[in-house]
Design an enzyme around this catalytic site. Structure first.
Site, mmCIF file in Angstrom:
data_model
loop_
_atom_site.group_PDB
_atom_site.id
_atom_site.type_symbol
_atom_site.label_atom_id
_atom_site.label_comp_id
_atom_site.label_asym_id
_atom_site.label_seq_id
_atom_site.Cartn_x
_atom_site.Cartn_y
_atom_site.Cartn_z
ATOM 1 N N SER A 42 0.806 -1.214 0.000
ATOM 2 C CA SER A 42 0.000 0.000 0.000
ATOM 3 C C SER A 42 0.845 1.272 0.000
ATOM 4 O O SER A 42 1.926 1.330 0.604
ATOM 5 C CB SER A 42 -0.953 0.028 1.201
ATOM 6 N N TYR A 96 -3.035 0.414 10.347
ATOM 7 C CA TYR A 96 -2.789 0.147 8.925
ATOM 8 C C TYR A 96 -1.512 0.834 8.477
ATOM 9 O O TYR A 96 -0.659 0.227 7.819
ATOM 10 C CB TYR A 96 -3.987 0.638 8.114
ATOM 11 N N LYS A 138 1.831 -1.337 7.333
ATOM 12 C CA LYS A 138 2.261 -1.290 5.932
ATOM 13 C C LYS A 138 3.677 -0.721 5.805
ATOM 14 O O LYS A 138 4.444 -1.156 4.936
ATOM 15 C CB LYS A 138 1.275 -0.473 5.102
#
Length: 264
Positions: free
Chosen positions: A139, A152, A156
């Site tokens: 991502s 998140y 990532k």
């Protein structure tokens, strides 16, 4: 790295980017495709669509034994794995005050440790054969952070750092590594965010185009062919990353203003 006549594993392949990659790899002539997902019925449907070259497996990539079973099943049923796509991921939509310990642990396990488990499972055989490739879906959030979702963003960024480490230590041993870093993609996770109209979704929509999974899969094939470490379906992400590296304090101030504008 071209998948024609090769065996490929794709995790998180029942839907979204994973499904699109599995189908595209079949179109590119892959000899075998292992479709892995926690959603057993979804994985089976993708394998059925691809045909005899595909096999579906239910797996939780946050469990190392499940990842090893993915690898064992692929090698028993399809042959030696040339490309392992560690693609499964989850999102929380929660900040540092809202995210629970359980959410932190689960997100880090799926978004970061799953890549570690995959590398542990496939690298020894790949090194022994003198070649192999890892594609980790990480991502754009791993490069330029993620407004609204602390677990998140952190998971990532850690995933990209781990991929860099593998590339540094294994390139001379024949192992290729790429990280797929898209921004907005029209997947199940994205649609759920849009439904809730949360900060993360608003940030993604404001930052650039929302791509279809099939478009991302096309970028993956092209990026693997060029063996680029960073595969960026949204080219503007490279510019954001350069701004961040060139003047971190200015970039942080700009991001802070951006988030404040979205919260109004």
């Amino acid at each position: 790295m071209r998948v024609r006549d090769k065996v490929v594993v794709v995790t998180g392949a029942a839907s979204g980017i994973g499904r699109a990659m599995a189908v595209r790899f079949a179109e590119e002539g892959a000899a075998g495709i292992l479709v892995a997902d926690l959603d057993e019925a979804g994985a089976a449907a993708v394998a059925e669509r691809i045909g005899d070259r595909a096999k579906a497996v239910r797996a939780d990539v946050s469990v190392e034994d499940d990842v090893r079973e993915i690898v064992d099943t692929a090698e028993r049923s399809l042959g030696q794995i040339a490309l392992f796509c560690s693609n499964a991921g989850i999102i929380t939509g929660h900040g540092v005050e809202e995210a629970s310990d359980e959410e932190w642990s689960r997100t880090l396990a799926v978004n970061t440790l799953a890549h570690v488990y995959a590398a542990r499972a496939v690298l020894p055989a790949m090194v022994e054969r003198g070649g192999g490739y890892l594609l980790n879906t990480c991502s754009a959030a791993g490069l330029v952070n993620c407004p609204g979702d602390a677990p998140y963003a952190v998971s990532k960024a850690a995933a990209i750092s781990f991929a860099e480490w593998v590339a540094i230590h294994y390139r001379a041993r024949g192992i290729g590594v790429s990280v797929l870093c898209p921004q907005g993609v029209r997947t199940g996770m994205m649609r759920e965010d849009l439904k809730d109209e949360n900060l993360t979704a608003r940030a993604v929509i404001s930052s650039g185009a929302v791509l279809e999974p099939e478009e991302v899969a096309g970028h993956v094939v092209e990026g693997l062919d060029a063996e680029r470490f960073y595969i960026l379906p949204h080219p503007e992400v490279a510019g954001f990353f350069q701004m961040k590296a060139g003047d971190p304090d200015r970039w942080l101030s700009g991001m802070s203003r951006f988030v404040e504008s979205l919260a109004r």
